[in-house]
Design an enzyme around this catalytic site. Structure first.
Site, PDB file in Angstrom:
ATOM      1  N   LYS A 166       0.854  -1.197   0.000  1.00 23.05           N
ATOM      2  CA  LYS A 166       0.000   0.000   0.000  1.00 23.05           C
ATOM      3  C   LYS A 166       0.889   1.247   0.000  1.00 23.05           C
ATOM      4  O   LYS A 166       1.896   1.303   0.705  1.00 23.05           O
ATOM      5  CB  LYS A 166      -0.885   0.006   1.251  1.00 23.05           C
ATOM      6  CG  LYS A 166      -1.626   1.315   1.515  1.00 23.05           C
ATOM      7  CD  LYS A 166      -2.691   1.613   0.476  1.00 23.05           C
ATOM      8  CE  LYS A 166      -3.331   2.996   0.702  1.00 23.05           C
ATOM      9  NZ  LYS A 166      -4.210   3.373  -0.435  1.00 23.05           N
ATOM     10  N   CYS A 195      -2.159  10.066  -6.247  1.00 25.59           N
ATOM     11  CA  CYS A 195      -3.275   9.787  -5.341  1.00 25.59           C
ATOM     12  C   CYS A 195      -4.341  10.862  -5.493  1.00 25.59           C
ATOM     13  O   CYS A 195      -4.070  12.040  -5.270  1.00 25.59           O
ATOM     14  CB  CYS A 195      -2.848   9.723  -3.889  1.00 25.59           C
ATOM     15  SG  CYS A 195      -4.310   9.493  -2.846  1.00 25.59           S
TER      16      CYS A 195
HETATM   17  O1  RRO Z   1      -5.668   5.739  -0.725  1.00 27.38           O
HETATM   18  C1  RRO Z   1      -6.325   6.173  -1.689  1.00 27.38           C
HETATM   19  O2  RRO Z   1      -7.383   6.816  -1.552  1.00 27.38           O
HETATM   20  C2  RRO Z   1      -5.889   5.967  -3.078  1.00 27.38           C
HETATM   21  C3  RRO Z   1      -4.592   6.155  -3.511  1.00 27.38           C
HETATM   22 BR1  RRO Z   1      -3.178   6.591  -2.367  1.00 27.38          BR
HETATM   23  C4  RRO Z   1      -4.277   6.024  -4.892  1.00 27.38           C
HETATM   24  O3  RRO Z   1      -3.152   6.207  -5.354  1.00 27.38           O
HETATM   25  N1  RRO Z   1      -5.295   5.695  -5.726  1.00 27.38           N
HETATM   26  C5  RRO Z   1      -6.556   5.496  -5.298  1.00 27.38           C
HETATM   27  O4  RRO Z   1      -7.446   5.196  -6.110  1.00 27.38           O
HETATM   28  N2  RRO Z   1      -6.843   5.616  -3.956  1.00 27.38           N
END
Ligand code: RRO
Length: 310
Positions: free
Chosen positions: A45, A129
């Site tokens: 993650k 993100c």
């Molecule tokens: O954690 C998120 O909300 C998230 C991330 Br870091 C990302 O790079 N892509 C996404 O769809 N959700």
């Protein structure tokens, strides 16, 4: 060499499949399940300097065509994933560390620690993100992206990759690729992150389906496959010295085949993994192997980038 073997940065992979960062990779139990699955590798993650709870729930919702999420970068902090990288069995399969600092300084701190730990883990720097309130995506700010890559490549002396948002204009493909091509250390490009700030509406409830940001979130799954393929192919064509990791819209073996044709060396699975669990990798490998065999291919290298134009 077997039918499905793949290669990235000179490293061998049993097959091209791995999870998309964010899905099934937030804690050791999930990462261990990926390590034990039929995936050829795995990615953690996206991490920040400090652990984060993320956005309020519900923050993920699936429809028949895909998913919307606004997780908000929930993660256990980079030291947790770095500790995982230090005990991972690299002889079994390669491991990627996804890094998504909330600032340039945070990224430099994390990358310095990752470099000092000297593990074989490969960094995927997340420039895309879409879900941290008040934080625009670096990948959509070309000046910020350039500054980020200048600083990171000076401080971190290993090959790494970047996770990009989808682009929708040829001028943006050209500009993003030109920036990336200034940095030979950016050895691979992962296309795409979710299509940001979409809105899914429940007709009966007359309501949004996730709580953060008034229901706005990144979409994945069937909704995004053509956009993902376009981005893979656009960067494959423009960045001949780099490798591409495809991500977006993979639920069946033929979708992996499409990503390979477009130019991907490895292929990530997000929404479908969330919905089906790590058993999906055995099914996808079987489906891809059957398709390759039916078409007479002896390996995925024969397919990569061979997309025909009319
Ligand atoms: O954690 C998120 O909300 C998230 C991330 Br870091 C990302 O790079 N892509 C996404 O769809 N959700």
């Amino acid at each position: 060499m077997s039918l499905l073997s793949a290669s990235l940065l000179g490293i061998d992979f049993a097959n091209p499949l791995l999870n998309a960062s964010g899905v099934y990779c937030r804690d050791v139990a999930e990462l261990d399940a990926l390590a034990a699955s039929a995936a050829g590798s795995l990615v953690t993650k996206s991490c920040t300097l400090l652990a984060r709870e993320g956005n309020p729930e519900p923050r993920y919702y699936a429809t028949p065509l895909g998913s919307i999420n606004s997780m908000g970068l929930p993660n256990a902090g980079y030291q947790y994933y770095l500790a995982y990288a230090q005990q991972h069995d690299y002889a079994a399969k390669p491991l990627f560390l996804s890094v998504a600092g909330l600032s340039l300084a945070d990224n430099l701190t994390m990358l310095a620690a990752i470099r000092a730990a000297d593990t074989p883990a490969i960094v995927e720097l997340n420039l895309s993100c879409p879900n941290v309130p008040g934080k625009p995506q670096i990948g959509y700010d070309f000046a910020a992206m350039t500054a980020m890559l200048e600083a990171v490549t000076q401080a971190y002396d290993r090959p790494f990759g970047v996770k990009l948002p989808p682009y929708f204009d040829i001028a943006h493909f050209d500009e993003a690729a030109a920036i990336l091509n200034r940095f030979p250390q950016v050895a691979f490009v992962t296309c795409i992150n979710s299509i940001g700030n979409a809105l899914i509406i429940d007709v009966e409830a007359e309501s949004v389906v996730i709580k953060p940001k008034d229901g706005f979130g990144g979409i994945g799954g069937d909704y995004v496959l053509p956009t993902a393929l376009a981005n893979v192919n656009a960067f494959y064509r423009r960045c001949p010295a780099k490798q591409i990791i495809g991500c977006g819209g993979v639920t069946r073996g033929e979708h992996i085949f499409m990503h390979l044709l477009a130019g991907a060396s490895l292929v990530q699975v997000g929404t479908a993994l969330y919905e089906e669990g790590p058993g999906i990798f055995a099914r996808l490998n079987d489906e891809l192997a059957e398709l390759l065999t039916r078409k007479g291919y002896r390996g995925i290298e024969e397919v990569r980038g061979k997309l025909r134009t009319l």
